[in-house]
Design a protein around this motif. Structure first.
Motif, PDB file in Angstrom:
ATOM      1  N   SER A   1      -1.163 -45.367  29.885  1.00 26.30           N
ATOM      2  CA  SER A   1      -1.558 -44.430  30.943  1.00 26.30           C
ATOM      3  C   SER A   1      -2.381 -45.128  32.023  1.00 26.30           C
ATOM      4  N   GLN A   2      -3.222 -46.071  31.625  1.00 24.39           N
ATOM      5  CA  GLN A   2      -3.998 -46.817  32.613  1.00 24.39           C
ATOM      6  C   GLN A   2      -3.096 -47.689  33.473  1.00 24.39           C
ATOM      7  N   GLN A   3      -2.086 -48.268  32.860  1.00 26.57           N
ATOM      8  CA  GLN A   3      -1.126 -49.085  33.612  1.00 26.57           C
ATOM      9  C   GLN A   3      -0.326 -48.233  34.590  1.00 26.57           C
ATOM     10  N   LEU A   4       0.048 -47.049  34.168  1.00 28.49           N
ATOM     11  CA  LEU A   4       0.817 -46.165  35.051  1.00 28.49           C
ATOM     12  C   LEU A   4      -0.036 -45.647  36.204  1.00 28.49           C
TER      13      LEU A   4
ATOM     14  N   LEU B   1       4.083 -39.809  24.975  1.00 31.40           N
ATOM     15  CA  LEU B   1       4.475 -40.181  26.332  1.00 31.40           C
ATOM     16  C   LEU B   1       4.920 -38.952  27.131  1.00 31.40           C
ATOM     17  N   LYS B   2       5.659 -38.071  26.497  1.00 36.61           N
ATOM     18  CA  LYS B   2       6.091 -36.854  27.193  1.00 36.61           C
ATOM     19  C   LYS B   2       4.888 -36.007  27.591  1.00 36.61           C
ATOM     20  N   SER B   3       3.890 -35.927  26.723  1.00 36.46           N
ATOM     21  CA  SER B   3       2.666 -35.197  27.063  1.00 36.46           C
ATOM     22  C   SER B   3       1.927 -35.879  28.210  1.00 36.46           C
ATOM     23  N   LEU B   4       1.965 -37.221  28.220  1.00 37.32           N
ATOM     24  CA  LEU B   4       1.326 -37.961  29.308  1.00 37.32           C
ATOM     25  C   LEU B   4       1.985 -37.649  30.646  1.00 37.32           C
ATOM     26  N   VAL B   5       3.298 -37.478  30.656  1.00 31.62           N
ATOM     27  CA  VAL B   5       4.005 -37.120  31.898  1.00 31.62           C
ATOM     28  C   VAL B   5       3.445 -35.813  32.465  1.00 31.62           C
ATOM     29  N   ASP B   6       3.245 -34.828  31.619  1.00 29.82           N
ATOM     30  CA  ASP B   6       2.646 -33.568  32.077  1.00 29.82           C
ATOM     31  C   ASP B   6       1.260 -33.805  32.652  1.00 29.82           C
ATOM     32  N   GLU B   7       0.477 -34.619  31.972  1.00 32.62           N
ATOM     33  CA  GLU B   7      -0.890 -34.906  32.414  1.00 32.62           C
ATOM     34  C   GLU B   7      -0.899 -35.618  33.768  1.00 32.62           C
ATOM     35  N   LEU B   8      -0.046 -36.610  33.923  1.00 33.01           N
ATOM     36  CA  LEU B   8       0.001 -37.357  35.183  1.00 33.01           C
ATOM     37  C   LEU B   8       0.479 -36.477  36.333  1.00 33.01           C
TER      38      LEU B   8
END
Length: 357
Positions: free
Chosen positions: A203-206, A257-264
């Motif tokens: 997430s930090q890299q993205l 990762l899918k949850s991270l997409v929502d967060e981002l």
């Protein structure tokens, strides 16, 4: 025979579909540029000059690629290559290692075989360009673009329109967590903890990708590593088609990762992140499992034996070597990433939709 016919039928459908899509996307590229980050699944030659065992710049890799052996870990085009064609780019996006000033306007491929989200992943194989170092290379590319375009406002707006494809994380399992005699991660973290820690670092890299100007980012989930010929040979399957406990571990990562997409997408309202679900795209149709048989003769590390003869009918094989898909598999993956066939293929957008946003 039933299995072979089922496999042929699946691939026939998707080859036909890609031909149809190709007629739709003919003309000018849908976005001005296309940047690719990742590992050997997208590497197009960045590892050729590195001191590493993770290289594909020898026969029979590239046997079906228009330009021959170039350092791609498959018989022909990678998923990233095919998505570039679907986006309308007339030429393949060049690897960072050789990209000229004239080429970088349409994008750069930073992918590196054996690279991971974590810096140490793949280190036992030799040098590789980790995700963090790929981001440093992207900063260099942006500096080159600024010098060429000589207008920061223009460059900033230009980069916002591009597609950014990121396909990384497999080596954080294959060449890290799953090798406890070399790496300590499996003794430090449970599979649940490791997935969480890995996605936290990712997430930090993205966020860095975003801060460098990206606004349209496609994130590939991990494929079913437990179904690769090399991991099946190494761990066994207890009579099942795949190494189920490895696939279960990968699912934890993909769910995070899918949850991270929502967060981002919630945190960065001017950006669009999307998740490409390789598990959905690669799932067998019906009850017939796909064959886990490599097309080429394998070395101990799962790569093709140099100068060996691969299988003759490569359009009926799922894997080219012990880890990497054949071009026909890449065609299926790229096509359904670009235009999703099932609602579970992509979330919340397929790449064709992402390009139009």
């Amino acid at each position: 025979m039933t299995r072979e016919l089922s496999l042929f039928y699946r691939f026939f459908i998707f080859v036909t579909l890609i031909q149809v899509i190709s007629t739709v996307v003919a003309g000018e590229p849908q976005v001005p540029c296309y940047f690719i980050f990742g590992d050997s699944l997208v590497d197009s030659g960045n590892n050729n000059g590195l001191t590493t065992a993770a290289k594909a710049n020898y026969w029979p890799y590239g046997i079906d690629f228009p330009q021959g052996v170039r350092g791609r870990f498959t018989n022909g085009r990678t998923v990233a290559d095919i998505i570039g064609q679907l986006l309308g780019f007339p030429k393949f996006i060049p690897p960072y290692a050789t990209a000229t000033d004239q080429e970088i306007n349409t994008g750069v491929n930073y992918g590196s075989g054996s690279a991971g989200i974590r810096e140490e992943s793949g280190s036992h194989l030799g040098n590789r360009i980790s995700m963090d170092r790929q981001l440093v290379n992207h900063q260099t590319t942006i500096s080159r673009l600024l010098a060429l375009q000589n207008n920061k406002t223009f460059t900033d707006e230009y980069l916002k329109k591009c597609i950014y494809l990121v396909n990384i994380g497999s080596n954080d399992y294959i060449n890290n967590y799953l090798i406890p005699i070399i790496y300590t991660t499996s003794s430090t973290y449970t599979v649940e903890q490791y997935a969480a820690v890995l996605v936290q670092e990712y997430s930090q890299q993205l966020k860095t990708v975003y801060n460098l100007g990206a606004r349209k980012i496609a994130l590939f989930g991990l494929g079913q590593i437990g179904c690769t010929p090399a991991e099946i040979k190494r761990f066994g399957t207890d009579g099942k088609p795949c190494v189920e406990w490895i696939n279960d571990a990968v699912k934890l990562f993909n769910d995070e990762l899918k949850s991270l997409v929502d967060e981002l997408n919630s945190d960065y309202l001017d950006a669009r992140f999307t998740f490409i679900n390789l598990t959905s795209i690669s799932a067998p149709q019906g009850d017939v499992p796909l064959p886990n048989v490599p097309c080429c003769q394998l070395m101990e590390d799962g790569q093709c034996v140099p100068n060996s003869s691969p299988c003759l009918v490569r359009d009926l094989t799922v894997f080219y070597d012990g880890f990497h898909p054949s071009e026909i598999s890449n065609t299926l993956i790229a096509t359904r990433s670009y235009i999703s066939v099932s609602p579970t293929d992509t979330y919340p957008y397929d790449i064709s939709h992402l390009a139009r946003l």
